[in-house]
Design an enzyme around this catalytic site. Structure first.
Site, PDB file in Angstrom:
ATOM      1  N   VAL A  12       0.826  -1.208   0.000  1.00  0.00           N
ATOM      2  CA  VAL A  12       0.000   0.000   0.000  1.00  0.00           C
ATOM      3  C   VAL A  12       0.859   1.257   0.000  1.00  0.00           C
ATOM      4  CG1 VAL A  12      -1.702   1.315   1.324  1.00  0.00           C
ATOM      5  CG2 VAL A  12      -1.929  -1.162   1.124  1.00  0.00           C
ATOM      6  N   ASP A  31      10.530   3.593   5.812  1.00  0.00           N
ATOM      7  CA  ASP A  31      10.262   2.269   6.396  1.00  0.00           C
ATOM      8  C   ASP A  31      11.366   1.987   7.412  1.00  0.00           C
ATOM      9  OD1 ASP A  31       8.467  -0.364   5.116  1.00  0.00           O
ATOM     10  OD2 ASP A  31       9.946  -0.710   6.699  1.00  0.00           O
ATOM     11  N   GLU A 152      -7.529   2.680   1.889  1.00  0.00           N
ATOM     12  CA  GLU A 152      -7.105   2.295   0.536  1.00  0.00           C
ATOM     13  C   GLU A 152      -8.008   1.176   0.023  1.00  0.00           C
ATOM     14  OE1 GLU A 152      -5.725  -0.785  -0.236  1.00  0.00           O
ATOM     15  OE2 GLU A 152      -5.638  -1.611   1.787  1.00  0.00           O
ATOM     16  N   PHE A 153      -8.184   1.140  -1.305  1.00  0.00           N
ATOM     17  CA  PHE A 153      -8.987   0.075  -1.917  1.00  0.00           C
ATOM     18  C   PHE A 153      -8.175  -0.574  -3.046  1.00  0.00           C
ATOM     19  CE2 PHE A 153     -11.969   3.215  -0.194  1.00  0.00           C
ATOM     20  CZ  PHE A 153     -12.746   2.412   0.631  1.00  0.00           C
ATOM     21  N   GLU A 156      -3.939  -6.044  -4.914  1.00  0.00           N
ATOM     22  CA  GLU A 156      -2.602  -6.453  -5.329  1.00  0.00           C
ATOM     23  C   GLU A 156      -2.682  -6.958  -6.753  1.00  0.00           C
ATOM     24  OE1 GLU A 156      -0.700  -9.096  -2.600  1.00  0.00           O
ATOM     25  OE2 GLU A 156      -1.297  -7.864  -0.896  1.00  0.00           O
ATOM     26  N   LYS A 205     -14.371   1.199   4.837  1.00  0.00           N
ATOM     27  CA  LYS A 205     -13.365   0.228   4.388  1.00  0.00           C
ATOM     28  C   LYS A 205     -13.729  -1.193   4.823  1.00  0.00           C
ATOM     29  CE  LYS A 205      -9.855  -1.912   3.024  1.00  0.00           C
ATOM     30  NZ  LYS A 205      -8.481  -1.731   2.726  1.00  0.00           N
ATOM     31  N   CYS A 261      -5.810  -9.058   3.121  1.00  0.00           N
ATOM     32  CA  CYS A 261      -6.898  -8.154   3.537  1.00  0.00           C
ATOM     33  C   CYS A 261      -8.192  -8.861   3.920  1.00  0.00           C
ATOM     34  CB  CYS A 261      -7.178  -7.150   2.425  1.00  0.00           C
ATOM     35  SG  CYS A 261      -5.847  -5.983   2.219  1.00  0.00           S
ATOM     36  N   ARG A 328       0.424 -14.555   1.591  1.00  0.00           N
ATOM     37  CA  ARG A 328      -0.222 -14.408   2.897  1.00  0.00           C
ATOM     38  C   ARG A 328      -1.648 -14.960   2.841  1.00  0.00           C
ATOM     39  NH1 ARG A 328       0.988  -8.224   4.185  1.00  0.00           N
ATOM     40  NH2 ARG A 328       1.007  -8.151   1.910  1.00  0.00           N
TER      41      ARG A 328
HETATM   42  C1  UDX Z   1      -8.644  -6.616  -1.538  1.00  0.00           C
HETATM   43  C2  UDX Z   1      -9.678  -5.562  -1.962  1.00  0.00           C
HETATM   44  O1  UDX Z   1     -10.204  -5.870  -3.242  1.00  0.00           O
HETATM   45  C3  UDX Z   1      -9.059  -4.191  -1.928  1.00  0.00           C
HETATM   46  O2  UDX Z   1     -10.040  -3.219  -2.254  1.00  0.00           O
HETATM   47  C4  UDX Z   1      -8.552  -3.983  -0.526  1.00  0.00           C
HETATM   48  O3  UDX Z   1      -8.149  -2.736  -0.260  1.00  0.00           O
HETATM   49  C5  UDX Z   1      -7.481  -5.011  -0.215  1.00  0.00           C
HETATM   50  O4  UDX Z   1      -8.093  -6.293  -0.291  1.00  0.00           O
HETATM   51  P1  UDX Z   1      -6.689  -8.001  -2.663  1.00  0.00           P
HETATM   52  O5  UDX Z   1      -6.506  -8.640  -1.328  1.00  0.00           O
HETATM   53  O6  UDX Z   1      -5.489  -7.550  -3.407  1.00  0.00           O
HETATM   54  O7  UDX Z   1      -7.636  -6.710  -2.520  1.00  0.00           O
HETATM   55  O8  UDX Z   1      -7.436  -9.063  -3.572  1.00  0.00           O
HETATM   56  P2  UDX Z   1      -8.785  -9.215  -4.416  1.00  0.00           P
HETATM   57  O9  UDX Z   1      -8.481  -9.111  -5.847  1.00  0.00           O
HETATM   58  O10 UDX Z   1      -9.853  -8.349  -3.904  1.00  0.00           O
HETATM   59  O11 UDX Z   1      -9.111 -10.759  -4.111  1.00  0.00           O
HETATM   60  C6  UDX Z   1      -9.222 -11.230  -2.772  1.00  0.00           C
HETATM   61  C7  UDX Z   1      -9.381 -12.720  -2.724  1.00  0.00           C
HETATM   62  O12 UDX Z   1     -10.672 -13.109  -3.165  1.00  0.00           O
HETATM   63  C8  UDX Z   1      -8.409 -13.528  -3.584  1.00  0.00           C
HETATM   64  O13 UDX Z   1      -7.945 -14.617  -2.824  1.00  0.00           O
HETATM   65  C9  UDX Z   1      -9.236 -14.000  -4.749  1.00  0.00           C
HETATM   66  O14 UDX Z   1      -8.766 -15.211  -5.294  1.00  0.00           O
HETATM   67  C10 UDX Z   1     -10.584 -14.170  -4.085  1.00  0.00           C
HETATM   68  N1  UDX Z   1     -11.713 -14.054  -5.019  1.00  0.00           N
HETATM   69  C11 UDX Z   1     -11.973 -12.861  -5.639  1.00  0.00           C
HETATM   70  C12 UDX Z   1     -12.541 -15.155  -5.242  1.00  0.00           C
HETATM   71  O15 UDX Z   1     -12.337 -16.239  -4.688  1.00  0.00           O
HETATM   72  N2  UDX Z   1     -13.627 -14.999  -6.090  1.00  0.00           N
HETATM   73  C13 UDX Z   1     -13.911 -13.828  -6.701  1.00  0.00           C
HETATM   74  O16 UDX Z   1     -14.899 -13.780  -7.435  1.00  0.00           O
HETATM   75  C14 UDX Z   1     -13.054 -12.728  -6.481  1.00  0.00           C
END
Ligand code: UDX
Length: 448
Positions: A12, A31, A152-153, A156, A205, A261, A328
């Site tokens: 982030v 950092d 933040e949204f 990754e 959030k 997250c 993670r």
């Molecule tokens: C998420 C949020 O989207 C972001 O807005 C927030 O700030 C941080 O957390 P991220 O953890 O990078 O982002 O991953 P994301 O793309 O949202 O996917 C999260 C998890 O859900 C992944 O393990 C993904 O495989 C899973 N997922 C996602 C599913 O199993 N099915 C789906 O339809 C979508």
């Protein structure tokens, strides 16, 4: 040109700092991890994030982006100080705020001019007030400051483009003027900006992430029902997604959600709710269904292979999702532990997470490519939907395996095609029952 300090050079913080530099601000990323900062000073990325390296190099070369481990240096010119440190899960599922507290104290100790402290880390509701209180107690003089929550949204794997094309910017503060100043930083992005109070911003959030996680657990529950009743969850999700009130995203059934997250945020929200006398039944069910996704995949392997003891299972994909090296809370890691617990031998491959895998996994044979994973495997599991796995030479995989069994935890293949290629194939919720095994219509219609 505004002067910013971003504390925490992780996913982030580094993306936020670099993108703000790209928007024309002067940014110091701070950092306390000396190795991380040394790497960054040498242009070496401590994380894998598409597009980031190029952006860091460009902005560092133009003198807008630099790195430090010193709070004194970091805050010397800063008008805005962003806190983007980690808030991992504590023992009870609560958010562990030690890094936030340490950052707040360090800010207070060196603060010698007015500044706006902007919290980007995902923190429990009320943390903004708590940060203000820590700074008040530890500052040496009466220097003026305000605290703004700005969650933040960023996903990754697409964090840079998410930063530059946000759906919305959320700002919360008791001091509206401070929130408006932070809003100015985001004006070039032309996104809707919501200004509210601190606690509401913090809750937006958690509620957003918990809602998205609920969609995933919802579709996974539907997938389990589809499997029993012979329906195809992929088509069900597509059919649902056309409804504008539902929309098509976050309806992919599979091994469930992981990452840094969703699991921790849902746990933290449930914990917060319970501590304050609420009964977060839905949030608990979301977590329970998610854990079941790994267990039910192991059950599928048991159904196909019998005992898993001494069987060789190949795992394709280790990162928690594609386009990241982050492991993670990766579903693959939990799955591997469950399989190892039953005595299975594990071979695995991931396009970018191999270095992390070497540190995290034990007793796993890490392979050069998917074909080496397939050699003499009794079954293969797809745990992450990397594009590379969508274009495999499937006959080559099949011929290398001891038994052509594939359990696709991300539904990247079509059951008919896999059957035609000679695989024993199981997806998640893909209605693979033989017609005669499909239960008759229940309820009043059953006898008609
Ligand atoms: C998420 C949020 O989207 C972001 O807005 C927030 O700030 C941080 O957390 P991220 O953890 O990078 O982002 O991953 P994301 O793309 O949202 O996917 C999260 C998890 O859900 C992944 O393990 C993904 O495989 C899973 N997922 C996602 C599913 O199993 N099915 C789906 O339809 C979508």
């Amino acid at each position: 040109m505004k002067s910013l300090c971003v504390i925490g050079a992780g996913y982030v913080g580094l993306v936020t700092g670099t993108c703000f530099a790209d928007l024309g601000n002067r940014v110091l990323c701070l950092d306390i991890d000396e190795e991380r900062i040394a790497k960054l000073k040498n242009g070496v990325m401590p994380i894998y994030e598409p597009g980031l390296e190029e952006l860091v190099r460009r902005n560092a070369a133009r003198g807008r982006l630099s790195f430090t481990t010193s709070y004194r240096e970091g805050l010397a010119e800063a008008e805005f100080v962003f806190i983007a440190v980690d808030t991992p899960s504590g023992l009870e599922g609560e958010a562990d705020l030690r890094s936030v507290r340490a950052a707040a104290r360090s800010i207070a100790e060196v603060m010698d001019h007015p500044m706006i402290i902007v919290n980007k880390s995902t923190v429990p509701i009320g943390t903004g007030d708590w940060v203000a209180d820590i700074i008040n107690r530890h500052r040496h003089n009466g220097v003026d400051f305000s605290v703004v929550s700005n969650p933040e949204f960023l996903r990754e794997g697409s964090a840079v483009s998410d930063f530059l094309n946000p759906d919305r910017i959320v700002l919360g503060s008791l001091n509206r003027e401070a929130a408006e100043k932070v809003a100015q930083l985001y004006l070039p992005l032309r996104a809707p900006i919501i200004v509210t109070d601190l606690r509401t911003a913090e809750m937006i959030k958690y509620a957003s992430n918990a809602f998205l996680a609920s969609r995933i657990s919802f579709i996974n529950e539907i997938a389990a029902i589809c499997e029993r009743l012979g329906a195809d969850v992929k088509e069900v999700a597509a059919g649902m997604g056309y409804d504008k009130r539902i929309g098509p995203s976050f309806l992919d059934a599979g091994l469930g959600f992981g990452g840094s997250c969703f699991p921790k945020d849902v746990r933290a929200l449930a914990h917060m709710a319970a501590v304050h006398g609420c009964h977060p039944q839905l949030l608990r069910a979301v977590l329970e269904i998610n854990a079941d996704q790994r267990r039910s995949l192991v059950q599928k392997l048991r159904d196909l292979l019998g005992k898993l003891d001494e069987q060789t299972i190949g795992v394709l994909g280790l990162a928690f999702k594609p386009n990241t090296d982050d492991m993670r809370e990766a579903p693959a890691v939990e799955l591997i532990h469950l399989l190892q617990h039953e005595g299975a031998r594990i071979k695995a491959y991931d396009p970018v997470a191999m270095e992390n895998a070497r540190r995290i996994l034990t007793d796993v044979v890490l392979c050069q490519d998917p074909y080496e994973v397939a050699e003499d495997a009794d079954a293969i599991v797809i745990a992450t939907e990397w594009n590379e796995f969508k274009h495999l030479d499937l006959p080559r995989i099949r011929d290398a395996m001891r038994r052509p069994i594939m359990v696709d935890g991300r539904n990247i293949y079509e059951p008919e095609r896999m059957a035609a290629l000679g695989f024993v194939y199981r997806g998640v919720g893909r209605g693979y029952l033989q017609p005669q095994a499909i239960p008759t219509v229940s309820g009043r219609l059953a006898g008609s």
